[in-house]
Design a protein around this motif. Structure first.
Motif, PDB file in Angstrom:
ATOM      1  N   ALA A 103       0.836  -1.207   0.000  1.00  0.00           N
ATOM      2  CA  ALA A 103       0.000   0.000   0.000  1.00  0.00           C
ATOM      3  C   ALA A 103       0.866   1.249   0.000  1.00  0.00           C
ATOM      4  N   PHE A 104       1.945   1.241   0.769  1.00  0.00           N
ATOM      5  CA  PHE A 104       2.884   2.373   0.762  1.00  0.00           C
ATOM      6  C   PHE A 104       3.480   2.568  -0.623  1.00  0.00           C
ATOM      7  N   ASN A 105       3.970   1.499  -1.225  1.00  0.00           N
ATOM      8  CA  ASN A 105       4.622   1.612  -2.533  1.00  0.00           C
ATOM      9  C   ASN A 105       3.652   2.093  -3.602  1.00  0.00           C
ATOM     10  N   ASP A 106       2.437   1.561  -3.581  1.00  0.00           N
ATOM     11  CA  ASP A 106       1.449   1.965  -4.585  1.00  0.00           C
ATOM     12  C   ASP A 106       1.064   3.428  -4.412  1.00  0.00           C
ATOM     13  N   LEU A 107       0.838   3.842  -3.174  1.00  0.00           N
ATOM     14  CA  LEU A 107       0.462   5.231  -2.920  1.00  0.00           C
ATOM     15  C   LEU A 107       1.596   6.179  -3.277  1.00  0.00           C
ATOM     16  N   ASN A 108       2.806   5.819  -2.927  1.00  0.00           N
ATOM     17  CA  ASN A 108       3.962   6.658  -3.259  1.00  0.00           C
ATOM     18  C   ASN A 108       4.084   6.839  -4.767  1.00  0.00           C
ATOM     19  N   HIS A 109       3.829   5.780  -5.514  1.00  0.00           N
ATOM     20  CA  HIS A 109       3.904   5.860  -6.981  1.00  0.00           C
ATOM     21  C   HIS A 109       2.850   6.816  -7.529  1.00  0.00           C
ATOM     22  N   VAL A 110       1.613   6.705  -7.048  1.00  0.00           N
ATOM     23  CA  VAL A 110       0.534   7.563  -7.540  1.00  0.00           C
ATOM     24  C   VAL A 110       0.803   9.028  -7.181  1.00  0.00           C
ATOM     25  N   LEU A 111       1.289   9.257  -5.963  1.00  0.00           N
ATOM     26  CA  LEU A 111       1.540  10.627  -5.519  1.00  0.00           C
ATOM     27  C   LEU A 111       2.682  11.294  -6.286  1.00  0.00           C
ATOM     28  N   SER A 112       3.526  10.513  -6.916  1.00  0.00           N
ATOM     29  CA  SER A 112       4.630  11.096  -7.685  1.00  0.00           C
ATOM     30  C   SER A 112       4.150  11.725  -8.983  1.00  0.00           C
ATOM     31  N   ARG A 113       2.871  11.485  -9.341  1.00  0.00           N
ATOM     32  CA  ARG A 113       2.274  12.067 -10.548  1.00  0.00           C
ATOM     33  C   ARG A 113       0.950  12.740 -10.166  1.00  0.00           C
ATOM     34  N   PRO A 114       1.009  13.799  -9.385  1.00  0.00           N
ATOM     35  CA  PRO A 114      -0.218  14.325  -8.776  1.00  0.00           C
ATOM     36  C   PRO A 114      -1.195  14.956  -9.755  1.00  0.00           C
ATOM     37  N   PHE A 115      -0.750  15.344 -10.941  1.00  0.00           N
ATOM     38  CA  PHE A 115      -1.642  16.013 -11.877  1.00  0.00           C
ATOM     39  C   PHE A 115      -2.193  15.049 -12.926  1.00  0.00           C
ATOM     40  N   GLU A 116      -1.897  13.761 -12.775  1.00  0.00           N
ATOM     41  CA  GLU A 116      -2.459  12.730 -13.645  1.00  0.00           C
ATOM     42  C   GLU A 116      -3.561  11.996 -12.886  1.00  0.00           C
ATOM     43  N   ARG A 117      -4.692  11.828 -13.525  1.00  0.00           N
ATOM     44  CA  ARG A 117      -5.789  11.135 -12.850  1.00  0.00           C
ATOM     45  C   ARG A 117      -5.565   9.633 -12.939  1.00  0.00           C
ATOM     46  N   PRO A 118      -5.423   8.938 -11.812  1.00  0.00           N
ATOM     47  CA  PRO A 118      -5.191   7.492 -11.863  1.00  0.00           C
ATOM     48  C   PRO A 118      -6.457   6.754 -12.287  1.00  0.00           C
ATOM     49  N   GLN A 119      -6.282   5.583 -12.874  1.00  0.00           N
ATOM     50  CA  GLN A 119      -7.436   4.788 -13.295  1.00  0.00           C
ATOM     51  C   GLN A 119      -8.237   4.306 -12.091  1.00  0.00           C
ATOM     52  N   ASP A 120      -7.547   4.037 -10.995  1.00  0.00           N
ATOM     53  CA  ASP A 120      -8.184   3.537  -9.788  1.00  0.00           C
ATOM     54  C   ASP A 120      -8.691   4.717  -8.966  1.00  0.00           C
ATOM     55  N   ASP A 121     -10.031   4.830  -8.811  1.00  0.00           N
ATOM     56  CA  ASP A 121     -10.573   5.969  -8.079  1.00  0.00           C
ATOM     57  C   ASP A 121     -10.363   5.859  -6.572  1.00  0.00           C
ATOM     58  N   THR A 122      -9.715   4.797  -6.124  1.00  0.00           N
ATOM     59  CA  THR A 122      -9.352   4.689  -4.712  1.00  0.00           C
ATOM     60  C   THR A 122      -8.562   5.904  -4.260  1.00  0.00           C
ATOM     61  N   TYR A 123      -7.743   6.445  -5.162  1.00  0.00           N
ATOM     62  CA  TYR A 123      -6.825   7.523  -4.792  1.00  0.00           C
ATOM     63  C   TYR A 123      -7.441   8.909  -4.922  1.00  0.00           C
ATOM     64  N   THR A 124      -8.616   9.008  -5.513  1.00  0.00           N
ATOM     65  CA  THR A 124      -9.222  10.323  -5.714  1.00  0.00           C
ATOM     66  C   THR A 124     -10.522  10.512  -4.936  1.00  0.00           C
ATOM     67  N   ARG A 125     -11.144   9.450  -4.508  1.00  0.00           N
ATOM     68  CA  ARG A 125     -12.415   9.608  -3.799  1.00  0.00           C
ATOM     69  C   ARG A 125     -12.186  10.022  -2.348  1.00  0.00           C
ATOM     70  N   PRO A 126     -13.093  10.808  -1.798  1.00  0.00           N
ATOM     71  CA  PRO A 126     -13.006  11.151  -0.377  1.00  0.00           C
ATOM     72  C   PRO A 126     -13.219   9.908   0.481  1.00  0.00           C
ATOM     73  N   PRO A 127     -12.844   9.964   1.745  1.00  0.00           N
ATOM     74  CA  PRO A 127     -13.024   8.805   2.609  1.00  0.00           C
ATOM     75  C   PRO A 127     -14.495   8.528   2.894  1.00  0.00           C
ATOM     76  N   GLU A 128     -14.821   7.255   3.066  1.00  0.00           N
ATOM     77  CA  GLU A 128     -16.134   6.889   3.579  1.00  0.00           C
ATOM     78  C   GLU A 128     -16.210   7.310   5.046  1.00  0.00           C
ATOM     79  N   PRO A 129     -17.413   7.419   5.594  1.00  0.00           N
ATOM     80  CA  PRO A 129     -17.530   7.874   6.992  1.00  0.00           C
ATOM     81  C   PRO A 129     -16.676   7.080   7.970  1.00  0.00           C
TER      82      PRO A 129
END
Length: 466
Positions: free
Chosen positions: A429-455
């Motif tokens: 999870a750390f490695n995947d998140l670090n990879h996505v965050l290195s490209r902050p202006f690209e929308r990832p295919q997985d909406d896990t990284y862009t959706r707000p948290p559930e309650p």
């Protein structure tokens, strides 16, 4: 022994600035993350994983290093503390990168020092991982920041609220000089050391500064611009003490920091900020307050104190205009306009009020403007529709918006999930998140990284780790 081309200017300063000592060795250093791009930029030599773990876990001191813990003081939540210092960090030394830039290499979580104040000098994996992720995300966003080179687990247990796995993060910084570094010498009346420090900072960070007032002026400008950048991405530092105010205008000391999900100007995450002193909307005022403390620390260097107070007061008061200019540029870009005029500020203020009332997601609301704002609840009310109609009539520049509004930020629930997984020895999870965050202006295919948290995913508090 591994050869690293150190050039340790801070270690050449007088002994009053630091205590020289090595890191405390750990039982089982294991390399968990390595920033290969940063290592290449720094011109570090090739090392195998065992060498990296041994050096950046504090067990081996590379040739040329001059490890030390730096002294400083500071105002913590507005209260003066006459002596702080690197209580859980060791500066290995400085290196010059391929472009001639000077960088500190520091181990954070490397054991006790004379400045530990009865602490253990260690870090557990949670704050180490958070600092790695958030500092690298900030760098990718183009915001001045310290960087993360390596993360090493120690094979040892750190006692906090519970027994937790220990870790050391290697921090790379343009320096570790703080407002509090100036404050300690001013408070002690060590004027020669204070003058030496000012000369060092001007040489290292502000070579165009002509004198002490000009140094103050440039530091004020750098801090104002930095905080405007924080505000534009919804970042809350959480502990804006003067010992965490970097004189070069970099973001430093990622403790109880956080990025907002739903927008509110009074948002606080830090578990130790009980009164909201460092809430999101308070950050500009605290930046100015910190600069006033910096100016006070510089006064002993001025021959005419009364004249200097008048001059310095005017310079510090200039923080507000510098901040407003930077803020108007940043937020103007976020809604596709140029630097906001007064009418533009009012228009943006109306949007922020709508977002506050609706609990709208800060990052996604601004992104939706260049995508499909009608899908956002905040724009479905009559006031929201009216705001959109007015905004569209201003002919916003969508290209400008695409480089001002990140698609992904280090959302608290994702960082927390990565921490909990790492505690269980799962680093994917750390490695995947670090990879996505290195490209902050690209929308990832997985909406896990862009959706707000559930309650049930919302993180209400963040912690500093000491």
């Amino acid at each position: 022994m591994t050869q690293i081309a150190f050039d340790n200017s801070y270690a050449r300063l007088p002994s009053a600035f630091y205590t020289k000592l090595p890191a405390t060795p750990v039982r089982e250093p294991t390399l968990r993350a390595w920033n290969a791009d940063l290592a290449e930029q720094l011109g570090l030599p090739d090392m195998d994983m065992a060498e990296r773990a041994a050096i950046f876990g504090g067990n081996d001191v590379p040739d040329g290093a001059e490890p030390l813990a730096a002294l400083y003081a500071g105002h913590q939540f507005g209260n003066w503390n006459p002596q702080l210092g690197d209580g859980r960090a060791i500066l290995l030394g400085e290196i010059l990168d391929q472009d001639g830039g000077r960088w500190d290499i520091q181990l954070k979580g490397s054991g006790p020092t004379p400045y530990s104040r009865a602490g253990d000098g260690r870090n557990w994996v949670g704050p180490a991982l958070r600092e790695y992720l958030v500092s690298e995300a900030m760098a990718a966003l183009g915001i001045p920041t310290t960087r993360a080179l390596a993360l090493v687990t120690t094979g040892e247990t750190v006692l906090r609220e519970a027994p937790l796995p220990g870790a050391i993060v290697t921090r790379v910084a343009s320096s570790h000089i703080r407002v509090g570094t100036f404050q300690v010498f001013a408070a002690r009346g060590q004027i020669d050391d204070l003058r030496t420090l000012a000369d060092h900072v001007m040489d290292r960070h502000y070579p165009t500064a002509n004198d002490i007032p000009d140094l103050l002026r440039q530091v004020v400008q750098a801090q104002a611009e930095l905080i405007a950048q924080w505000m534009s991405v919804g970042f809350i530092h959480g502990v804006m003490n003067t010992d965490n105010a970097h004189v070069a205008g970099d973001t430093i000391d990622y403790g109880p920091c956080a990025f907002m999900d739903d927008y509110h100007p009074a948002r606080v995450f830090s578990s130790i900020d009980h009164g909201g002193r460092y809430a999101y909307a308070n950050q500009p005022n605290i930046g100015a307050w910190n600069m006033a403390q910096f100016a006070t620390a510089l006064l002993p260097l001025m021959p005419d104190r009364d004249a200097a107070i008048e001059d310095f007061t005017a310079i510090v008061n200039g923080f507000a205009d510098a901040y407003q200019t930077a803020w108007r540029q940043r937020f103007g870009a976020k809604i596709g306009l140029g630097a906001l005029d007064d009418a533009g500020v009012d228009h943006l203020g109306a949007l922020l009020s709508l977002m506050t009332n609706d609990g709208a997601d800060f990052t996604n609301t601004f992104n939706s403007l260049s995508d499909d704002p009608d899908t956002q609840k905040v724009f479905q009310s009559e006031d929201g529709k009216e705001w959109l109609t007015t905004w569209r009539g201003l002919n916003p520049d969508l290209d400008k918006m695409s480089v001002a509004n990140p698609q992904v930020i280090p959302r608290n629930h994702l960082v927390e999930a990565a921490i909990q997984a790492a505690v269980s020895e799962n680093w994917s999870a750390f490695n995947d998140l670090n990879h996505v965050l290195s490209r902050p202006f690209e929308r990832p295919q997985d909406d896990t990284y862009t959706r707000p948290p559930e309650p049930d995913e919302v993180v209400h508090q963040t912690f500093c780790g000491t």
